[in-house]
Design a protein around this motif. Structure first.
Motif, mmCIF file in Angstrom:
data_model
loop_
_atom_site.group_PDB
_atom_site.id
_atom_site.type_symbol
_atom_site.label_atom_id
_atom_site.label_comp_id
_atom_site.label_asym_id
_atom_site.label_seq_id
_atom_site.Cartn_x
_atom_site.Cartn_y
_atom_site.Cartn_z
ATOM 1 N N LEU A 18 -21.503 -29.474 -33.470
ATOM 2 C CA LEU A 18 -20.375 -28.724 -32.916
ATOM 3 C C LEU A 18 -20.193 -27.395 -33.650
ATOM 4 C CD1 LEU A 18 -17.996 -31.681 -32.156
ATOM 5 C CD2 LEU A 18 -18.825 -30.022 -30.509
ATOM 6 N N ILE A 22 -20.250 -23.635 -32.159
ATOM 7 C CA ILE A 22 -19.173 -22.656 -32.315
ATOM 8 C C ILE A 22 -19.726 -21.342 -32.864
ATOM 9 C CG2 ILE A 22 -17.078 -22.123 -33.615
ATOM 10 C CD1 ILE A 22 -16.516 -25.190 -33.483
ATOM 11 N N ALA A 25 -21.621 -19.635 -30.282
ATOM 12 C CA ALA A 25 -20.721 -19.030 -29.307
ATOM 13 C C ALA A 25 -20.182 -17.714 -29.838
ATOM 14 C CB ALA A 25 -19.567 -19.982 -28.994
ATOM 15 N N ARG A 77 -11.185 -0.661 -21.233
ATOM 16 C CA ARG A 77 -11.898 -1.832 -20.760
ATOM 17 C C ARG A 77 -10.906 -2.585 -19.874
ATOM 18 N NH1 ARG A 77 -14.095 -5.750 -19.590
ATOM 19 N NH2 ARG A 77 -14.748 -7.702 -20.551
ATOM 20 N N GLN B 23 -23.378 -15.643 -21.558
ATOM 21 C CA GLN B 23 -22.022 -15.429 -22.077
ATOM 22 C C GLN B 23 -21.056 -16.486 -21.527
ATOM 23 O OE1 GLN B 23 -19.989 -13.226 -23.794
ATOM 24 N NE2 GLN B 23 -18.097 -13.922 -22.831
ATOM 25 N N TRP B 26 -21.711 -19.851 -23.192
ATOM 26 C CA TRP B 26 -21.146 -19.898 -24.555
ATOM 27 C C TRP B 26 -19.644 -20.085 -24.498
ATOM 28 C CZ3 TRP B 26 -24.551 -21.502 -27.378
ATOM 29 C CH2 TRP B 26 -25.815 -20.924 -27.523
ATOM 30 N N MET B 27 -19.012 -19.372 -23.560
ATOM 31 C CA MET B 27 -17.559 -19.476 -23.479
ATOM 32 C C MET B 27 -17.138 -20.898 -23.089
ATOM 33 S SD MET B 27 -14.797 -18.068 -24.100
ATOM 34 C CE MET B 27 -15.479 -16.514 -24.653
ATOM 35 N N LEU B 29 -18.828 -23.663 -23.708
ATOM 36 C CA LEU B 29 -19.074 -24.538 -24.851
ATOM 37 C C LEU B 29 -18.024 -24.312 -25.930
ATOM 38 C CD1 LEU B 29 -22.950 -24.306 -25.207
ATOM 39 C CD2 LEU B 29 -21.602 -26.258 -24.430
ATOM 40 N N LEU B 30 -17.721 -23.047 -26.164
ATOM 41 C CA LEU B 30 -16.752 -22.715 -27.211
ATOM 42 C C LEU B 30 -15.393 -23.324 -26.888
ATOM 43 C CD1 LEU B 30 -15.989 -20.904 -29.734
ATOM 44 C CD2 LEU B 30 -15.239 -19.228 -28.066
ATOM 45 N N GLY B 33 -15.646 -27.234 -26.451
ATOM 46 C CA GLY B 33 -16.064 -27.844 -27.716
ATOM 47 C C GLY B 33 -14.945 -27.830 -28.741
ATOM 48 N N VAL B 34 -14.347 -26.667 -28.942
ATOM 49 C CA VAL B 34 -13.266 -26.567 -29.927
ATOM 50 C C VAL B 34 -12.084 -27.433 -29.485
ATOM 51 C CG1 VAL B 34 -11.577 -25.016 -30.979
ATOM 52 C CG2 VAL B 34 -13.948 -24.291 -30.750
ATOM 53 N N LEU B 37 -12.742 -31.022 -30.207
ATOM 54 C CA LEU B 37 -12.683 -31.242 -31.660
ATOM 55 C C LEU B 37 -11.236 -31.374 -32.124
ATOM 56 C CD1 LEU B 37 -15.100 -28.981 -33.761
ATOM 57 C CD2 LEU B 37 -14.848 -31.462 -33.767
ATOM 58 N N PRO B 99 -9.308 -16.683 -24.851
ATOM 59 C CA PRO B 99 -9.921 -18.001 -25.095
ATOM 60 C C PRO B 99 -8.986 -18.939 -25.855
ATOM 61 C CG PRO B 99 -11.503 -16.255 -25.510
ATOM 62 C CD PRO B 99 -10.174 -15.585 -25.265
ATOM 63 N N VAL B 159 -14.635 -39.476 -27.041
ATOM 64 C CA VAL B 159 -14.824 -38.034 -27.247
ATOM 65 C C VAL B 159 -15.698 -37.448 -26.139
ATOM 66 C CG1 VAL B 159 -15.740 -36.294 -28.825
ATOM 67 C CG2 VAL B 159 -14.505 -38.270 -29.734
ATOM 68 N N GLY B 182 -16.681 -11.486 -18.703
ATOM 69 C CA GLY B 182 -17.102 -11.133 -20.053
ATOM 70 C C GLY B 182 -16.118 -11.536 -21.130
ATOM 71 N N LYS B 183 -15.006 -12.175 -20.743
ATOM 72 C CA LYS B 183 -13.997 -12.513 -21.746
ATOM 73 C C LYS B 183 -13.532 -13.956 -21.613
ATOM 74 C CE LYS B 183 -9.566 -10.975 -23.454
ATOM 75 N NZ LYS B 183 -8.339 -10.390 -22.934
ATOM 76 N N ARG B 185 -14.269 -15.900 -18.657
ATOM 77 C CA ARG B 185 -14.914 -16.591 -17.545
ATOM 78 C C ARG B 185 -15.770 -17.734 -18.086
ATOM 79 N NH1 ARG B 185 -16.995 -12.794 -13.145
ATOM 80 N NH2 ARG B 185 -14.738 -12.622 -13.042
ATOM 81 N N VAL B 220 -27.710 -35.472 -26.638
ATOM 82 C CA VAL B 220 -27.540 -35.283 -28.080
ATOM 83 C C VAL B 220 -26.540 -36.305 -28.627
ATOM 84 C CG1 VAL B 220 -26.659 -33.714 -29.850
ATOM 85 C CG2 VAL B 220 -28.142 -32.837 -28.036
ATOM 86 N N LEU B 221 -25.411 -36.441 -27.939
ATOM 87 C CA LEU B 221 -24.396 -37.382 -28.404
ATOM 88 C C LEU B 221 -24.915 -38.820 -28.343
ATOM 89 C CD1 LEU B 221 -21.199 -35.774 -26.866
ATOM 90 C CD2 LEU B 221 -21.805 -35.925 -29.273
#
Lengths: 290, 230
Positions: A18, A22, A25, A77, B23, B26-27, B29-30, B33-34, B37, B99, B159, B182-183, B185, B220-221
């Motif tokens: 994890l 992070i 990310a 932006r 992007q 990642w968003m 997952l971030l 994921g967080v 957690l 986010p 989990v 980009g922020k 999404r 993975v888990l």
């Protein structure tokens, strides 16, 4: 307690995975930030500006064409929040966006009068059309009277799909029903509370009728089994306006940025960009700022 | 056919590693994921405590928990929106459409799920282990740790279930994130947008990528669970 306990190892691994995610990310974000900086010529990082707008301007691709020009020129932006006009107005009233581009002129004017918004300007227009099945069982094709066409649909109880979401399109639809002197009710009248694209899709699947802005219809036309039946009525005029939440009530908003964006939209350059925007070879919006 | 076009779209997205899509991934997952957690950090201890408490004493708490496990994401989104709105109580923090706001909403969504499933996992192990541990002179703290260890498979399941719900969720993240390109999404809100835009191939392509991602994460888990079983 033994730390080599396999369970402890397993959880260490989970936490590790994890954490890696992070960090990765974070890197991903960094990557886009750098690439954003590369095409800007000025040293200052761009200021953020939140534009709440209706799905029709964003989903059609219009803003993708116009905003980058503005961003480059004035070093902003722009974060686009695309939602129904009803939601956009509410978000604006609460001061959660810096500037609004919406299409519900009567409502906008009323909210300006009530002091929620300032600096409202006309930007552009397009028109609404009534669409329905190719074989048009109700027989409204070629009519230039939207209210009369609505009345016929109601009499025949043909399926009519309504946005039902207090959007600009829904407000327009309600005003036409009112003009027709009909209070639409019954199984044939489906109020679905969804966006224009969803409503068009549902209408097409059921071979019913609906009111749509021309832009969304053109953008989705290839995927629909619907044709334009009624157009050209004055009542189908669809005006887009731009305005700012009252800075006296919302001191935190980026008023300078909002003003710059409004100026850009009504400038010759902005108006030409709007006129030049085409989808499937057709112009979708007609600039009419004064 | 749209579905096949979607499949080829998915392949080209993966092969070209489309930067906009990376992007978005990642968003997703971030944020999820967080959130999972944070929800686990609070939910596993809480669920263990509830699971160890006599069932009749915490019955009403358990019932509330079961109800909250079915929280509609849009409702949570609206709640967090109103909290963070500049007209709301935490408006000064300026967190709306970020986010962080999405993580807050998703943590609220995942917390009852992780807590509730942990409680069930602990209860299913409770009796005999607790009796054994107590007879060996374990403290309350040691009993709890022993039971968590014994119930680890089911807790990992809790989990994973929470993470799955969050990765698939769209109502809350769209409401408080605003789906800003980009922020804020994420995979699911991008799918909604592409569907609304009529780009069905792209929507299905993204959906396939999302499923592939979920498969990798679960693999993975699953391996981690396997490691623990030796």
């Amino acid at each position: 307690m033994k730390t080599t306990n396999p369970w402890v190892r397993g959880w260490r691994l989970t936490v590790l995975v994890l954490l890696v995610l992070i960090v990765a990310a974070g890197c991903g974000q960094g990557g886009t930030l750098t690439s954003g900086g590369q095409d800007g010529t000025s040293q200052e990082p761009p200021q953020e500006l939140k534009l709440a707008t209706t799905t029709s301007t964003y989903d059609s691709g219009l803003l993708d064409e116009i905003l980058p020009v503005f961003e480059e020129k004035y070093n902003y932006r722009v974060s686009v929040l695309s939602m129904g006009t009803g939601a956009a107005l509410e978000v604006g009233k609460r001061g959660d966006a810096d500037v609004l581009l919406v299409h519900a002129k009567d409502k906008e004017r009323q909210l300006v009068q009530e002091g929620f918004f300032v600096d409202r300007q006309d930007v552009m227009y397009n028109d609404f059309v009534v669409v329905g099945p190719t074989d048009d069982p109700v027989g409204i094709k070629g009519s230039a009277d939207a209210a009369a066409a609505f009345q016929q649909v109601a009499e025949k109880e043909a399926v009519f799909v309504s946005r039902g979401d207090d959007s600009g399109t829904h407000s327009k639809e309600k005003s036409i029903w009112k003009k027709a002197g009909t209070n639409p009710q019954g199984n044939w009248y489906q109020s679905v509370g969804q966006g224009m694209g969803d409503v068009l899709r549902m209408t097409s699947e059921q071979q019913g009728y609906t009111l749509t802005d021309r832009g969304t219809y053109i953008a989705l036309r290839d995927k629909l089994n619907l044709v334009v039946l009624v157009e050209g009525d004055q009542a189908l005029f669809n005006q887009y306006g731009i305005m700012v939440p009252n800075p006296e009530k919302n001191p935190h908003i980026n008023y300078d940025g909002a003003t710059a964006l409004i100026q850009f939209f009504v400038s010759d350059e902005g108006q030409q960009l709007i006129a030049g925007f085409k989808q499937h070879g057709e112009q979708l919006f007609y600039p009419n700022a004064q | 056919m749209v579905i096949w076009d979607g499949l080829s779209q998915a392949f080209s997205l993966i092969i070209t590693r489309d930067p906009a899509m990376m992007q978005i991934i990642w968003m997703s997952l971030l944020v999820s994921g967080v959130s999972v957690l944070l929800a686990s950090a609070a939910g596993i201890p809480l669920g263990t405590w509830l699971g160890l408490a006599p069932a009749h004493r915490v019955r009403w708490l358990a019932q509330i928990l079961y109800t909250l496990m079915g929280l509609p994401p849009v409702l949570v989104g609206l709640f967090v929106y109103l909290l963070l709105s500049s007209a709301g109580p935490f408006g000064v923090l300026n967190l709306l459409f970020s986010p962080t706001a999405m993580i807050l909403a998703q943590t609220i969504l995942a917390l009852p799920i992780v807590t509730g499933l942990t409680m069930i996992a602990v209860r299913s192990k409770d009796r005999e282990i607790r009796d054994t541990a107590v007879s060996l002179g374990a403290s309350a703290w040691q009993v709890a740790l022993t039971i968590i260890r014994e119930a680890r498979l089911a807790i990992t399941g809790a989990v994973v279930t929470g993470l799955g719900r969050l990765m698939a969720e769209v109502g809350a993240v769209m409401m408080v994130g605003g789906n800003i390109e980009g922020k804020t999404r994420v995979m699911t809100s991008a799918i909604v947008l592409e569907t609304r835009r009529g780009n069905f191939e792209m929507a299905i392509g993204l959906g396939i990528v999302l499923l592939a991602l979920a498969f990798i994460i679960n693999s993975v888990l699953y391996r981690i669970q396997g490691v623990g079983r030796h």
